[in-house]
Design a protein around this motif. Structure first.
Motif, PDB file in Angstrom:
ATOM      1  N   PRO A 134       0.769  -1.208   0.017  1.00 62.02           N
ATOM      2  CA  PRO A 134       0.075   0.015   0.028  1.00 62.02           C
ATOM      3  C   PRO A 134       0.913   1.434  -0.075  1.00 62.02           C
ATOM      4  CG  PRO A 134       0.026  -0.945   2.239  1.00 62.02           C
ATOM      5  CD  PRO A 134       0.855  -1.924   1.218  1.00 62.02           C
ATOM      6  N   VAL A 135       0.391   2.198  -0.604  1.00 64.21           N
ATOM      7  CA  VAL A 135       0.675   3.717  -0.617  1.00 64.21           C
ATOM      8  C   VAL A 135      -0.252   4.458   0.352  1.00 64.21           C
ATOM      9  CG1 VAL A 135       1.538   5.814  -1.611  1.00 64.21           C
ATOM     10  CG2 VAL A 135       1.900   3.362  -2.777  1.00 64.21           C
ATOM     11  N   LYS A 136      -0.242   4.417   1.544  1.00 59.76           N
ATOM     12  CA  LYS A 136      -1.176   4.968   2.576  1.00 59.76           C
ATOM     13  C   LYS A 136      -1.469   6.076   2.625  1.00 59.76           C
ATOM     14  CE  LYS A 136      -0.043   1.061   5.760  1.00 59.76           C
ATOM     15  NZ  LYS A 136       0.097   0.630   7.230  1.00 59.76           N
ATOM     16  N   SER A 137      -0.665   7.249   2.398  1.00 59.14           N
ATOM     17  CA  SER A 137      -1.072   8.384   2.198  1.00 59.14           C
ATOM     18  C   SER A 137      -2.201   8.775   1.304  1.00 59.14           C
ATOM     19  CB  SER A 137       0.021   9.521   2.081  1.00 59.14           C
ATOM     20  OG  SER A 137       0.607   9.159   0.669  1.00 59.14           O
ATOM     21  N   VAL A 138      -2.153   8.216   0.284  1.00 56.89           N
ATOM     22  CA  VAL A 138      -3.189   8.548  -0.956  1.00 56.89           C
ATOM     23  C   VAL A 138      -4.365   7.318  -1.147  1.00 56.89           C
ATOM     24  CG1 VAL A 138      -1.677  10.098  -2.134  1.00 56.89           C
ATOM     25  CG2 VAL A 138      -1.532   7.774  -2.601  1.00 56.89           C
ATOM     26  N   GLY A 139      -4.086   6.569  -0.222  1.00 58.44           N
ATOM     27  CA  GLY A 139      -5.142   4.982  -0.364  1.00 58.44           C
ATOM     28  C   GLY A 139      -4.870   4.519  -1.529  1.00 58.44           C
ATOM     29  N   TRP A 140      -3.692   4.290  -1.897  1.00 58.92           N
ATOM     30  CA  TRP A 140      -3.473   3.447  -3.276  1.00 58.92           C
ATOM     31  C   TRP A 140      -2.696   2.142  -3.029  1.00 58.92           C
ATOM     32  CZ3 TRP A 140      -0.333   7.237  -7.111  1.00 58.92           C
ATOM     33  CH2 TRP A 140      -1.408   8.161  -7.572  1.00 58.92           C
ATOM     34  N   THR A 141      -2.641   1.235  -3.830  1.00 57.77           N
ATOM     35  CA  THR A 141      -2.151   0.025  -3.632  1.00 57.77           C
ATOM     36  C   THR A 141      -1.145  -0.441  -4.907  1.00 57.77           C
ATOM     37  OG1 THR A 141      -3.482  -0.911  -2.213  1.00 57.77           O
ATOM     38  CG2 THR A 141      -2.224  -2.592  -3.204  1.00 57.77           C
ATOM     39  N   VAL A 142       0.069  -0.511  -4.807  1.00 59.20           N
ATOM     40  CA  VAL A 142       0.918  -0.963  -5.776  1.00 59.20           C
ATOM     41  C   VAL A 142       0.965  -2.455  -6.126  1.00 59.20           C
ATOM     42  CG1 VAL A 142       3.072  -0.838  -6.943  1.00 59.20           C
ATOM     43  CG2 VAL A 142       2.355   1.007  -5.658  1.00 59.20           C
ATOM     44  N   ALA A 143       0.597  -2.912  -7.191  1.00 55.26           N
ATOM     45  CA  ALA A 143       0.524  -4.224  -7.428  1.00 55.26           C
ATOM     46  C   ALA A 143       1.343  -4.790  -8.716  1.00 55.26           C
ATOM     47  CB  ALA A 143      -0.817  -5.041  -7.481  1.00 55.26           C
ATOM     48  N   VAL A 144       2.022  -5.908  -8.622  1.00 51.74           N
ATOM     49  CA  VAL A 144       2.549  -6.481 -10.175  1.00 51.74           C
ATOM     50  C   VAL A 144       2.315  -8.004 -10.141  1.00 51.74           C
ATOM     51  CG1 VAL A 144       4.697  -6.974 -11.228  1.00 51.74           C
ATOM     52  CG2 VAL A 144       4.584  -4.695  -9.695  1.00 51.74           C
ATOM     53  N   ALA A 145       1.992  -8.272 -11.164  1.00 53.84           N
ATOM     54  CA  ALA A 145       1.425  -9.812 -11.401  1.00 53.84           C
ATOM     55  C   ALA A 145       2.351 -10.340 -12.192  1.00 53.84           C
ATOM     56  CB  ALA A 145       0.016  -9.950 -12.161  1.00 53.84           C
ATOM     57  N   TYR A 146       3.049 -11.695 -11.715  1.00 54.60           N
ATOM     58  CA  TYR A 146       4.108 -12.275 -12.492  1.00 54.60           C
ATOM     59  C   TYR A 146       3.528 -13.445 -13.073  1.00 54.60           C
ATOM     60  CZ  TYR A 146       7.401  -9.014  -9.901  1.00 54.60           C
ATOM     61  OH  TYR A 146       7.875  -7.707  -9.467  1.00 54.60           O
ATOM     62  N   PRO A 147       3.842 -14.007 -14.268  1.00 55.19           N
ATOM     63  CA  PRO A 147       3.226 -15.293 -14.993  1.00 55.19           C
ATOM     64  C   PRO A 147       4.008 -16.121 -14.191  1.00 55.19           C
ATOM     65  CG  PRO A 147       4.597 -13.983 -16.478  1.00 55.19           C
ATOM     66  CD  PRO A 147       4.223 -13.118 -15.362  1.00 55.19           C
ATOM     67  N   SER A 148       3.316 -17.169 -13.656  1.00 53.85           N
ATOM     68  CA  SER A 148       4.217 -18.318 -12.852  1.00 53.85           C
ATOM     69  C   SER A 148       5.045 -18.936 -13.742  1.00 53.85           C
ATOM     70  CB  SER A 148       3.126 -19.349 -12.126  1.00 53.85           C
ATOM     71  OG  SER A 148       2.335 -19.931 -13.070  1.00 53.85           O
ATOM     72  N   GLU A 149       5.021 -19.392 -14.963  1.00 57.10           N
ATOM     73  CA  GLU A 149       5.763 -20.134 -15.914  1.00 57.10           C
ATOM     74  C   GLU A 149       6.956 -19.505 -16.306  1.00 57.10           C
ATOM     75  OE1 GLU A 149       2.892 -19.046 -16.625  1.00 57.10           O
ATOM     76  OE2 GLU A 149       2.940 -18.467 -18.726  1.00 57.10           O
TER      77      GLU A 149
END
Length: 636
Positions: A284-299
């Motif tokens: 999370p980036v709590k000051s602005v109420g965001w969440t940073v996410a990265v999706a990695y393909p498992s294979e």
């Protein structure tokens, strides 16, 4: 009853005595080597699956995403502090809001410094409770004030900050936020200061993670705040981009992910969408109420660097333990076989001694008869001593040949299987999986053979593409591991500043590498027609202009991982229509009978052709060796 000849008996007995122990020893040795090879192969194959299913402790992907969230948190903190300072300065009464029109007033100077120190702030708005409002700079470039209480009351950022009694963040358009903070005189609201903040730097930074996964930012309600562009049909992330919200998407896994992200904590999750696995890391980036996410393909997930190092160390220790165990096992079984063979040979000796005595008696009797002139009577068949010495020599040669052959074949099979497995594990980390679209440029990557050479091409922000080509020293196994590590580090650090990327990557690699790593890193501004590059000891790429002139892109001669204070700087060069940029691996010009002048000659003669055709001409001209890669980029 006729006795068999002594020669036949000796041959049969010696063959049995030679073949049986040798066959047993060869079988034992082959079984032990197969057991060792299978254990090492299984441990090497587990590196990828362990990386995907690794859950105890923080993976390198979790560290990267958490670091990005902290970086963005710091970005917004600095802006909030600057904005609060402006509000408090105005409320202090040192300077009245009407003085904002005077470029030499202390209020104007304070606003100018606030924007200069935070380049992401594009404009500052000021509004007082008595109905006065000012902006700096104004929309038309001037600085002025107005008095309109009803207009001020309709401003979202003013009313939100007034109601909250502290700093608030209001959404502007897709690439802007407004930070608003109130200031008081005694306990009465005097004014609200608001900073209009550009998010282009965060978008560019987030785009740097695109090559290793699919990065995106969502807010508390699951709305998609930011996501680097994806190709149409790049499921399921084009679906998320179109829906704009985790909960409005028709994919249930996104809604489940939104429930976990809404808790405002860092974590990771493994999603299965349309039969494909995804490892999603968020923070999370709590000051602005965001969440940073990265999706990695498992294979295709990048093996974490820390896990790679620990896994290889474990393999080395396990190999040593298995070798010692194998040696002890073979020694104990060899001693047992020697005891059994000794007992068998003892029985054979007793049998031969008795038969030789009989044969000696027969021969003595036959010689006595010959001495007496009896030349017609043949020797009894049981007196045959033919081939005794030859049988013993044959046993020695057969035993030695069989054992040597079993040892050589087992060692070669185990060594080749181990090295081949490790090389296959890291091959996919040495080259770019796909090429980003580059408007106005024809690009071709020809990977003749990999070896210790690595390369990468990825978009760092809109209109800019990072180009990387390097080579790791060492033998085939060490070189492959080091090349994969270097490419992963450089990709994670990618930015529009080549010298900073090389310097930071060197700071990481010098701590764990004993071999040099050459690297050419450049950022191509394909909209502006400019190339910014840094060269750390790599064979110099070159640019062939439309008229045939050549410019080599040299740099510092010191490669990475040699010294910890590497600082190589950067150079700029314009790219015009018809220019051809050629990047190549060092092994290409190390080949016998092929040098840089010949490579330049091939490109100069083919510059009117397409990038793919030029790569074909180069491949036909260069001798085939390990680690040959060429990248041809032509400005159309």
């Amino acid at each position: 009853m006729m006795r068999p000849p002594i020669s036949s008996t000796l041959i049969v007995l010696m063959v049995i005595a030679a073949v049986v122990p040798a066959a047993v020893m060869g079988l034992l040795f082959s079984m032990e080597v197969s057991r060792i090879s299978g254990s090492i192969q299984a441990q090497l194959g587990d590196i990828n699956s362990t990386a995907i299913n690794y859950s105890s402790g923080a993976t390198d992907q979790e560290i990267i995403v958490t670091s990005k969230a902290l970086q963005y948190e710091e970005f917004f903190r600095r802006i909030a502090e600057s904005n609060q300072f402006v509000a408090d300065y105005l409320a202090s009464g040192i300077q009245d809001i009407d003085r904002v029109a005077d470029p030499n007033s202390s209020l104007s100077l304070t606003l100018r410094r606030a924007i200069k120190r935070n380049s992401a702030i594009e404009r500052i708005y000021l509004a007082t409770a008595d109905g006065r409002m000012a902006s700096w700079p104004d929309v038309d470039g001037t600085r002025k004030t107005t008095r309109n209480a009803s207009e001020i009351g309709s401003l979202r950022w003013y009313t939100a900050a007034q109601a909250a009694g502290g700093t608030v963040w209001i959404y502007g358009d897709d690439m802007h936020l407004i930070c608003a903070a109130p200031a008081y005189r005694n306990i009465t609201l005097y004014c609200v200061a608001a900073s209009e903040v550009s998010l282009s730097d965060i978008y560019s930074d987030l785009s740097g993670l695109r090559g290793s996964g699919y990065p995106f930012i969502v807010n508390r309600t699951g709305d998609l705040v930011m996501m680097p562009k994806v190709r149409r049909g790049d499921s399921p992330w084009d679906n998320l981009l179109l829906s704009g919200n985790l909960y409005r998407s028709n994919i249930s896994a996104f809604a489940e992910l939104g429930d976990r992200i809404s808790k405002g904590k860092s974590g990771s999750d493994f999603l299965t969408i349309d039969g494909r696995g995804w490892f999603v890391v968020y923070s999370p980036v709590k000051s602005v109420g965001w969440t940073v996410a990265v999706a990695y393909p498992s294979e295709k997930m990048m093996v974490p660097l820390s896990l790679m190092e620990s896994s290889l160390n474990s393999i080395s220790q396990r190999s040593a333990e298995l070798m010692r165990s194998c040696a002890a096992t073979i020694l104990s079984r060899a001693l047992l076989l020697m005891v059994i063979s000794g007992a068998v040979f003892g029985l054979i000796g007793i049998t031969l001694r008795r038969q030789l005595r009989r044969s000696a008696g027969c021969i003595s009797e036959a010689m006595r008869r010959i001495g007496e002139g009896d030349l017609d009577k043949r020797l009894p068949a049981g007196c045959d001593l033919e081939g005794i010495l030859e049988s013993f020599e044959s046993m020695r040669r057969s035993l030695r040949a069989i054992v040597d052959r079993a040892r050589a074949e087992g060692y070669e099979r185990g060594s080749q299987d181990k090295e081949s497995s490790v090389l296959k594990t890291f091959d996919r980390f040495l080259s770019a999986e796909s090429l980003p679209p580059i408007e106005g440029y024809d690009i071709c990557v020809r990977q003749i053979s990999i070896g210790g050479t690595f390369h990468d091409i990825l978009e760092t922000q809109h209109g800019k593409v990072a180009l990387c080509l390097g080579r790791a020293g060492g033998d085939s196994l060490d070189s492959a591991v080091l090349a994969a590590t270097a490419r992963a580090v450089i990709r994670a650090l990618s930015s529009p500043h080549p010298d900073e990327v090389v310097k930071r990557a060197n700071g990481i690699l010098v701590k764990s590498s004993s071999a040099p790593i050459s690297c050419f890193y450049a950022v191509l501004d394909y909209l502006g027609g400019e190339l910014v590059y840094s060269n750390a000891g790599h064979a110099p790429p070159f640019v062939v202009s439309k008229d045939g002139s050549v410019d080599t892109l040299c740099g510092d001669g010191i490669p990475m991982a040699i010294r910890d204070d590497l600082d190589i700087g950067y150079e700029r060069r314009s790219i015009s229509g018809g220019d051809v940029l050629v990047m190549y691996s060092e092994g290409m010009i190390e080949a016998q009978g092929f040098d840089l002048e010949r490579l330049i000659g091939v490109v100069r003669g083919s510059r009117a052709k397409s990038a793919s055709e030029m790569a074909d001409d180069i491949e036909r001209a260069v001798p085939k060796r390990d680690g040959l890669t060429v990248i041809v980029i032509k400005a159309t």
